[in-house]
Design a protein around this motif. Structure first.
Motif, PDB file in Angstrom:
ATOM      1  N   ILE A   1       0.839  -1.200   0.000  1.00 28.45           N
ATOM      2  CA  ILE A   1       0.000   0.000   0.000  1.00 28.45           C
ATOM      3  C   ILE A   1       0.873   1.249   0.000  1.00 28.45           C
ATOM      4  O   ILE A   1       0.634   2.202  -0.746  1.00 28.45           O
ATOM      5  CB  ILE A   1      -0.948   0.000   1.224  1.00 28.45           C
ATOM      6  CG1 ILE A   1      -1.943  -1.150   1.119  1.00 28.45           C
ATOM      7  CG2 ILE A   1      -1.680   1.341   1.330  1.00 28.45           C
ATOM      8  CD1 ILE A   1      -2.847  -1.285   2.325  1.00 28.45           C
TER       9      ILE A   1
ATOM     10  N   LYS B   1       2.510   1.722  -3.462  1.00 25.76           N
ATOM     11  CA  LYS B   1       1.560   2.218  -4.462  1.00 25.76           C
ATOM     12  C   LYS B   1       1.205   3.676  -4.207  1.00 25.76           C
ATOM     13  O   LYS B   1       1.065   4.467  -5.151  1.00 25.76           O
ATOM     14  CB  LYS B   1       0.311   1.342  -4.476  1.00 25.76           C
ATOM     15  CG  LYS B   1       0.530  -0.027  -5.114  1.00 25.76           C
ATOM     16  CD  LYS B   1      -0.708  -0.883  -5.012  1.00 25.76           C
ATOM     17  CE  LYS B   1      -0.512  -2.199  -5.776  1.00 25.76           C
ATOM     18  NZ  LYS B   1       0.696  -2.931  -5.334  1.00 25.76           N
TER      19      LYS B   1
ATOM     20  N   GLU C   1      -2.314  -0.635 -11.327  1.00 21.73           N
ATOM     21  CA  GLU C   1      -2.354  -0.664  -9.869  1.00 21.73           C
ATOM     22  C   GLU C   1      -3.799  -0.719  -9.363  1.00 21.73           C
ATOM     23  O   GLU C   1      -4.113  -1.454  -8.423  1.00 21.73           O
ATOM     24  CB  GLU C   1      -1.630   0.554  -9.287  1.00 21.73           C
ATOM     25  CG  GLU C   1      -0.156   0.662  -9.655  1.00 21.73           C
ATOM     26  CD  GLU C   1       0.689  -0.504  -9.154  1.00 21.73           C
ATOM     27  OE1 GLU C   1       0.158  -1.441  -8.545  1.00 21.73           O
ATOM     28  OE2 GLU C   1       1.913  -0.494  -9.397  1.00 21.73           O
TER      29      GLU C   1
ATOM     30  N   SER D   1      -5.334  -4.028  -7.536  1.00 23.29           N
ATOM     31  CA  SER D   1      -5.847  -3.803  -6.179  1.00 23.29           C
ATOM     32  C   SER D   1      -7.303  -4.260  -6.072  1.00 23.29           C
ATOM     33  O   SER D   1      -7.692  -4.903  -5.087  1.00 23.29           O
ATOM     34  CB  SER D   1      -5.740  -2.319  -5.806  1.00 23.29           C
ATOM     35  OG  SER D   1      -4.388  -1.921  -5.733  1.00 23.29           O
TER      36      SER D   1
ATOM     37  N   ARG E   1      -7.343  -8.081  -6.102  1.00 20.38           N
ATOM     38  CA  ARG E   1      -6.955  -8.628  -4.804  1.00 20.38           C
ATOM     39  C   ARG E   1      -8.087  -8.528  -3.790  1.00 20.38           C
ATOM     40  O   ARG E   1      -8.318  -9.432  -3.003  1.00 20.38           O
ATOM     41  CB  ARG E   1      -5.718  -7.890  -4.286  1.00 20.38           C
ATOM     42  CG  ARG E   1      -4.419  -8.329  -4.956  1.00 20.38           C
ATOM     43  CD  ARG E   1      -3.265  -7.508  -4.453  1.00 20.38           C
ATOM     44  NE  ARG E   1      -2.006  -7.959  -5.026  1.00 20.38           N
ATOM     45  CZ  ARG E   1      -0.936  -7.216  -5.165  1.00 20.38           C
ATOM     46  NH1 ARG E   1      -0.970  -5.960  -4.769  1.00 20.38           N
ATOM     47  NH2 ARG E   1       0.169  -7.704  -5.692  1.00 20.38           N
ATOM     48  N   GLU E   2      -8.789  -7.388  -3.827  1.00 19.65           N
ATOM     49  CA  GLU E   2      -9.906  -7.204  -2.897  1.00 19.65           C
ATOM     50  C   GLU E   2     -10.997  -8.234  -3.174  1.00 19.65           C
ATOM     51  O   GLU E   2     -11.589  -8.799  -2.244  1.00 19.65           O
ATOM     52  CB  GLU E   2     -10.456  -5.788  -3.028  1.00 19.65           C
ATOM     53  CG  GLU E   2     -11.586  -5.489  -2.062  1.00 19.65           C
ATOM     54  CD  GLU E   2     -12.087  -4.062  -2.171  1.00 19.65           C
ATOM     55  OE1 GLU E   2     -13.102  -3.749  -1.517  1.00 19.65           O
ATOM     56  OE2 GLU E   2     -11.458  -3.284  -2.900  1.00 19.65           O
TER      57      GLU E   2
END
Length: 222
Positions: A70, A73, A104, A108, A111-112
Motif C-alpha cells: 500500500i 503504491k 495498480e 488492487s 486482490r480485494e
C-alpha cells in the motif's frame, strides 16, 4: 500490531507519500522540487531496508505484509500525479503514467475481490523489478524538474534569442545555463525512457497476476 523497526519504516514511507505533493503547496520551486526529490528518494530507500531488516531480524508480520505494498503504491501514484502536473500533461509522461495507474487500480481491485485467496498468489521477482523501475524513473524525473526550474530562474530577463545564443556558445555562459539545460534534457529523456520501461514491466506483471488469478474467478457449478 508490534512497532518493530520494519513496521515503523513502512508507516513513515506511507506518510511520506502525500508529503511529496504537500511540498509543492507549502514551498516555492526549486525548494519544493528538492524537498520532494529528497523525501521520495529516502522513502524509496527505506522500501529496501524494511524488507531486508524484517527478514534478517525475523520481524516479518502480517501488518507489514499488508501495509508495505500500500505504501509503495501510494508513493508511486501520488508522485506520478505531481510529475504529470508539472510536465504540462506531456503525452510521453501521461501515457506510461496512465498504464501504471490503471494496472495498480486493476490489481488492487482484483486482490480485494479474491480476498484470502490473494495471499496464495506470490509476489514475483519481476514485480520487484517493476517497483524498482518505477521509483528510479520518478526520482530521475523529479531531478529533471530541479534542473528546469534553476534554468528558468537563472535566465529570467533574457529573451529567447539571447538564451539560445548562450546555449549555443555564442555568448559567454556566466550562470551555468549550458550545464543546467544539459542536466534538464538528459534527466528528462532518461526519466521518460525509464518510465516507459516501468510501464512495460507494470503491464507484464499485471497480466501475469490476472493469469494466475483466472482459475479463482471461475463460477462454481450450480
Amino acid at each position: 500490531m508490534t512497532w518493530t523497526v520494519p513496521n515503523i519504516l513502512t508507516v513513515l514511507r506511507l506518510l511520506a507519500a502525500p508529503g511529496v505533493a504537500v511540498m509543492f503547496l507549502f514551498f516555492a520551486r526549486p525548494w519544493a522540487d528538492w524537498f520532494a526529490l529528497t523525501l521520495f528518494v529516502v522513502a524509496a530507500i527505506t522500501d529496501w531496508f524494511d524488507g531486508w531488516i524484517a527478514r534478517e531480524w525475523n520481524q516479518e508480520s502480517r501488518f507489514g505484509a499488508m501495509l508495505d505494498p500500500i505504501a509503495d503504491k501510494a508513493m508511486v501514484v501520488i508522485a506520478l500525479l505531481v510529475i504529470t502536473g508539472f510536465s504540462g500533461m506531456n503525452p510521453w509522461i501521461l501515457l506510461p503514467a496512465t498504464i501504471i495507474l490503471f494496472r495498480e487500480v486493476f490489481v488492487s481491485g482484483l486482490r480485494e475481490f479474491l480476498g484470502a485467496t490473494a495471499g496464495l498468489l506470490q509476489v514475483t521477482v519481476l514485480a520487484k523489478w517493476k517497483t524498482t523501475a518505477q521509483m528510479v524513473a520518478i526520482a530521475v524525473l523529479f531531478a529533471s524538474g530541479v534542473f528546469e526550474h534553476y534554468l528558468i530562474m537563472q535566465s529570467i530577463g533574457m529573451g529567447e534569442e539571447v538564451l539560445n545564443r548562450v546555449l549555443t556558445g555564442d555568448i559567454p555562459d556566466r550562470f551555468g545555463l549550458i550545464w543546467m539545460n544539459a542536466g534538464m534534457q538528459i534527466s528528462f529523456v532518461a526519466g521518460t525512457v525509464l518510465l516507459w520501461v516501468a510501464a512495460a514491466l507494470t503491464a507484464l506483471t499485471g497480466w501475469d497476476y490476472f493469469s494466475k488469478a483466472k482459475p479463482h474467478l471461475k463460477d462454481r457449478p450450480s
